[in-house]
Design an enzyme around this catalytic site. Structure first.
Site, mmCIF file in Angstrom:
data_model
loop_
_atom_site.group_PDB
_atom_site.id
_atom_site.type_symbol
_atom_site.label_atom_id
_atom_site.label_comp_id
_atom_site.label_asym_id
_atom_site.label_seq_id
_atom_site.Cartn_x
_atom_site.Cartn_y
_atom_site.Cartn_z
ATOM 1 N N LEU A 155 0.822 -1.208 0.000
ATOM 2 C CA LEU A 155 0.000 0.000 0.000
ATOM 3 C C LEU A 155 0.860 1.263 0.000
ATOM 4 C CD1 LEU A 155 -2.639 1.532 0.257
ATOM 5 C CD2 LEU A 155 -2.717 0.914 2.683
ATOM 6 N N ARG A 238 -4.613 0.985 10.315
ATOM 7 C CA ARG A 238 -5.463 0.510 11.405
ATOM 8 C C ARG A 238 -5.441 1.559 12.520
ATOM 9 N NH1 ARG A 238 -7.347 -2.395 8.207
ATOM 10 N NH2 ARG A 238 -7.543 -4.657 8.230
ATOM 11 N N ASP A 262 -9.659 7.220 8.132
ATOM 12 C CA ASP A 262 -10.513 6.169 7.562
ATOM 13 C C ASP A 262 -10.688 5.007 8.531
ATOM 14 O OD1 ASP A 262 -11.982 5.118 5.262
ATOM 15 O OD2 ASP A 262 -10.387 3.610 5.125
ATOM 16 N N GLU A 267 -14.432 0.450 15.690
ATOM 17 C CA GLU A 267 -15.298 0.781 14.546
ATOM 18 C C GLU A 267 -16.650 0.101 14.695
ATOM 19 O OE1 GLU A 267 -13.178 -0.061 10.919
ATOM 20 O OE2 GLU A 267 -11.535 1.263 11.469
ATOM 21 N N HIS A 286 -14.005 3.589 7.155
ATOM 22 C CA HIS A 286 -13.201 2.445 6.694
ATOM 23 C C HIS A 286 -13.618 2.094 5.254
ATOM 24 C CE1 HIS A 286 -10.736 -1.222 8.258
ATOM 25 N NE2 HIS A 286 -10.607 -1.116 6.950
ATOM 26 N N SER A 288 -11.945 3.500 2.399
ATOM 27 C CA SER A 288 -10.991 3.979 1.393
ATOM 28 C C SER A 288 -10.725 2.948 0.302
ATOM 29 C CB SER A 288 -9.675 4.406 2.048
ATOM 30 O OG SER A 288 -9.016 3.295 2.586
ATOM 31 N N ALA A 289 -11.051 1.671 0.558
ATOM 32 C CA ALA A 289 -10.819 0.657 -0.487
ATOM 33 C C ALA A 289 -12.101 0.339 -1.257
ATOM 34 C CB ALA A 289 -10.256 -0.620 0.127
HETATM 35 C C1 OXD Z 1 -8.343 -4.753 4.553
HETATM 36 C C2 OXD Z 1 -9.184 -3.606 4.919
HETATM 37 O O1 OXD Z 1 -7.555 -5.213 5.393
HETATM 38 O O2 OXD Z 1 -10.180 -3.336 4.211
HETATM 39 O O3 OXD Z 1 -8.401 -5.219 3.413
HETATM 40 O O4 OXD Z 1 -8.915 -2.929 5.914
#
Ligand code: OXD
Length: 317
Positions: A155, A238, A262, A267, A286, A288-289
């Site tokens: 990432l 995290r 994020d 959570e 959470h 962002s993906a």
């Molecule tokens: C992952 C997340 O670990 O979405 O893929 O946080």
């Protein structure tokens, strides 16, 4: 060894994270001789597990390996190890996704540009029908700024690639830097013990650390107070890596100008958290993906893995 029975349970409450018919068609075309079993729900998944030699799943508990005597490999889209537990006996190999960067870096960029170009002010002015042209003098371009990326796995590297294309000066922080020298997207790469020295120079600090005991509270109150006055912090890894009180203090008393958050220690973020009310914070859940391309990227990565590392798992003609 070939994949005879592929068991898939990739339903997720986030629709963009769920397998679609087009993905099943792609898998069928790629593995024409494999029996593809799509589990209807977790119960069905557990019932079918004994026949599976390969699994694609969002969740896998360590106790489930006992029900899977034929299982050789387990693949999950998640990057974090939060939902798929490793086989305690070490027999089955588990693979975690590393494709998320291409999506998450765009989420990061959106918030960075929001701060740099004062998008919040533009929206506020528009709501109030204000032509506030004289208030944009503190706008700044990424190509004149320094970005510190804390955590330099798949990432972090992907983020560096995008921000480098914008001309930012990039420092990457990693526990060990061996083998990372010579990355054209970073101007310098340092070890974690030198973080404190770098913090006063960074305009944007991006935390992309994994969860777990090793990163618990790793970004301390001292790190916050070492940051440059007016800097921005982003967390896409995290929420365990700092104490939220330290973050709050840095956002209200300085040195932070703002934060893009994020992920959180707990959570969903509690409705009582003061973070919700801070005007200099952008909170995303959470997410962002989350993107339409998510499962496409996962399937591409999985096919690549089967070909490269697990060539023998693909049925031979
Ligand atoms: C992952 C997340 O670990 O979405 O893929 O946080």
């Amino acid at each position: 060894m070939k994949i005879n029975n592929l068991l898939i349970h990739l339903q997720n409450s986030v629709d963009a994270f769920s397998l679609k018919p087009r993905h099943v068609d792609q898998i069928r075309a790629f593995l024409p001789e494999t029996r593809i079993i799509i589990a209807a729900d977790t119960r069905d998944f557990l019932d079918k597990l004994p026949e599976a030699d390969c699994v694609l799943a969002w969740v896998f508990k360590s106790a489930w390996y006992e029900r899977a005597p034929r299982l050789n490999a387990l693949f999950t889209p998640a990057a974090g190890h939060d939902w798929v537990e490793a086989d305690p006996a070490g027999r089955v190999k588990s693979f975690y996704g590393s494709f998320h960067g291409r999506i998450m870096r765009e989420s990061l960029l959106a918030i960075m540009l929001h701060f740099n170009r004062q998008v919040g002010k533009s929206l506020e002015d528009q709501k109030n029908v204000v032509w506030g042209r004289l208030d944009y003098n503190r706008n700044v371009a990424l190509f004149s700024q320094r970005v510190l990326i804390v955590g330099f796995g798949a990432l972090g590297k992907s983020i560096a690639g995008l921000l480098k294309a914008f001309g930012a000066e990039i420092t990457a922080v990693k526990r060990t830097t061996t083998g990372l020298e010579g990355n054209p997207d970073v101007d310098r790469i340092i070890t974690y013990d030198r973080l404190e020295k770098e913090l006063p120079h960074a305009d944007h600090v991006v935390l992309v650390l994994p969860g777990g005991v090793e990163t618990d509270g790793i970004f301390t109150a001292h790190h916050f107070s070492s940051m440059k006055q007016g800097a921005y912090l982003y967390n896409l890894g995290r929420g365990n890596c700092y104490r939220e009180e330290d973050l709050l203090r840095a956002l209200t008393a300085g040195p932070l100008a703002g934060a893009g958050l994020d992920v959180f220690a707990v959570e969903p973020l509690a409705t009582s958290s003061p973070l919700w009310k801070l005007p200099n914070v952008v909170i995303t859940p959470h997410s962002s993906a989350i993107s339409q391309e998510y499962i496409d990227l996962f399937i591409q990565e999985w096919f690549g893995l089967l070909l490269k590392e697990y060539g023998g798992l693909v049925p031979s003609p």
